[in-house]
Enzyme design. Sequence first.
Site, mmCIF file in Angstrom:
data_model
loop_
_atom_site.group_PDB
_atom_site.id
_atom_site.type_symbol
_atom_site.label_atom_id
_atom_site.label_comp_id
_atom_site.label_asym_id
_atom_site.label_seq_id
_atom_site.Cartn_x
_atom_site.Cartn_y
_atom_site.Cartn_z
ATOM 1 N N ASN A 9 18.503 -4.164 64.530
ATOM 2 C CA ASN A 9 17.047 -4.333 64.633
ATOM 3 C C ASN A 9 16.495 -4.557 63.214
ATOM 4 O OD1 ASN A 9 14.249 -3.673 64.551
ATOM 5 N ND2 ASN A 9 14.418 -2.656 66.521
ATOM 6 N N HIS A 45 11.189 -6.336 67.452
ATOM 7 C CA HIS A 45 10.228 -5.661 68.330
ATOM 8 C C HIS A 45 8.821 -6.023 67.867
ATOM 9 C CE1 HIS A 45 9.372 -1.662 70.645
ATOM 10 N NE2 HIS A 45 8.265 -2.376 70.588
ATOM 11 N N GLU A 72 12.457 -6.976 72.022
ATOM 12 C CA GLU A 72 11.994 -5.833 72.795
ATOM 13 C C GLU A 72 10.495 -5.645 72.579
ATOM 14 O OE1 GLU A 72 14.560 -2.809 70.961
ATOM 15 O OE2 GLU A 72 12.938 -2.297 69.595
ATOM 16 N N HIS A 192 17.627 4.015 69.784
ATOM 17 C CA HIS A 192 16.613 4.852 69.136
ATOM 18 C C HIS A 192 17.241 6.050 68.442
ATOM 19 C CE1 HIS A 192 12.652 5.978 67.954
ATOM 20 N NE2 HIS A 192 12.243 4.833 68.466
ATOM 21 N N ASP A 193 17.054 6.092 67.130
ATOM 22 C CA ASP A 193 17.550 7.208 66.318
ATOM 23 C C ASP A 193 19.067 7.362 66.335
ATOM 24 O OD1 ASP A 193 15.057 8.002 65.326
ATOM 25 O OD2 ASP A 193 14.630 9.137 67.153
ATOM 26 N N HIS A 216 16.263 1.693 62.177
ATOM 27 C CA HIS A 216 15.758 2.542 61.093
ATOM 28 C C HIS A 216 16.879 3.152 60.248
ATOM 29 C CE1 HIS A 216 12.684 4.882 59.078
ATOM 30 N NE2 HIS A 216 13.495 5.924 59.171
HETATM 31 N N1 PXP Z 1 15.392 0.398 71.135
HETATM 32 C C1 PXP Z 1 14.066 0.348 71.321
HETATM 33 C C2 PXP Z 1 13.540 0.012 72.658
HETATM 34 C C3 PXP Z 1 13.179 0.564 70.242
HETATM 35 O O1 PXP Z 1 11.867 0.492 70.444
HETATM 36 C C4 PXP Z 1 13.704 0.829 68.969
HETATM 37 C C5 PXP Z 1 12.783 0.998 67.818
HETATM 38 O O2 PXP Z 1 12.084 -0.171 67.561
HETATM 39 C C6 PXP Z 1 15.111 0.869 68.838
HETATM 40 C C7 PXP Z 1 15.918 0.665 69.932
HETATM 41 C C8 PXP Z 1 15.759 1.132 67.522
HETATM 42 O O3 PXP Z 1 15.463 2.430 67.091
HETATM 43 P P1 PXP Z 1 15.808 2.858 65.618
HETATM 44 O O4 PXP Z 1 14.951 2.045 64.711
HETATM 45 O O5 PXP Z 1 15.495 4.320 65.596
HETATM 46 O O6 PXP Z 1 17.271 2.584 65.400
#
Ligand code: PXP
Length: 239
Positions: A9, A45, A72, A192-193, A216
């Site tokens: 991402n 995103h 996304e 996510h995380d 992130h």
């Molecule tokens: N998946 C979705 C649906 C998200 O909204 C995000 C954050 O934009 C991520 C994955 C990636 O999360 P992270 O930035 O914590 O790796």
Amino acid sequence: MESVRLSVNINKIALIRNSRGANLPDLTQIARDCEAFGAQGITVHPRPDERHVRFDDLPLLKATVRTEFNIEGNPDPRFLREVMLVKPHQATLVPDGPQALTSDQGWDTAKYHDFLVDVVAQLQSVGTRVSIFVDAEERFVEGAKRVGADRIEFYTGHYAKIFSQDPQKAVDNHVRCAKLATELGLGVNAGHDLNLKNLKFYKEQVKGLMEVSIGHALVCDALYYGLQNTIQMYLRQLN
Ligand code: PXP
């Protein structure tokens, strides 16, 4: 063991670019380089305020990405219009509000059933695979199947929070729900995380996992290790 695709991402890279108003760093070059360094997908995103990736980045990125382009976001009318023009390989629907700092929950796929049926069908009509972001609960997985989604993406924020105290407890519902999703014919993504500490365990436990999207933590790690090393480090956790 199956390998899991790493989709990087690059929203945080866009955030750095936007902070100066010029084109440094160049998002399309970063996407190209991530792929050259081993990433098997690129995720962005776009949010309504365009504080990260902008809608006008999308066609350029689509023309650049050679692996898999995943967009996304919350399918408001503008998002839907722009994404249908770009026709990415995958769209991941996320129920984040316009001011959300980051996504912090998945869809209630029963409550939004009619809305999601319509959006999923529209996106699939242009050849885009649709994944629905859900918390790892059976009822949301079943609801995703009922709206016609191709995949689900598990929200892993809670997993990441609990992981350091009790990894098994943190992952149990993901294991169960991934099994259910596979039985229902849904592909399984997660995000996510996720980071270098919690990714390997998640991948080993969650059978049928096809793809993770990570932004992130990966970008933060790249400040220390460099982008190429960092992508290789994440790939090693997955394969
Ligand atoms: N998946 C979705 C649906 C998200 O909204 C995000 C954050 O934009 C991520 C994955 C990636 O999360 P992270 O930035 O914590 O790796």
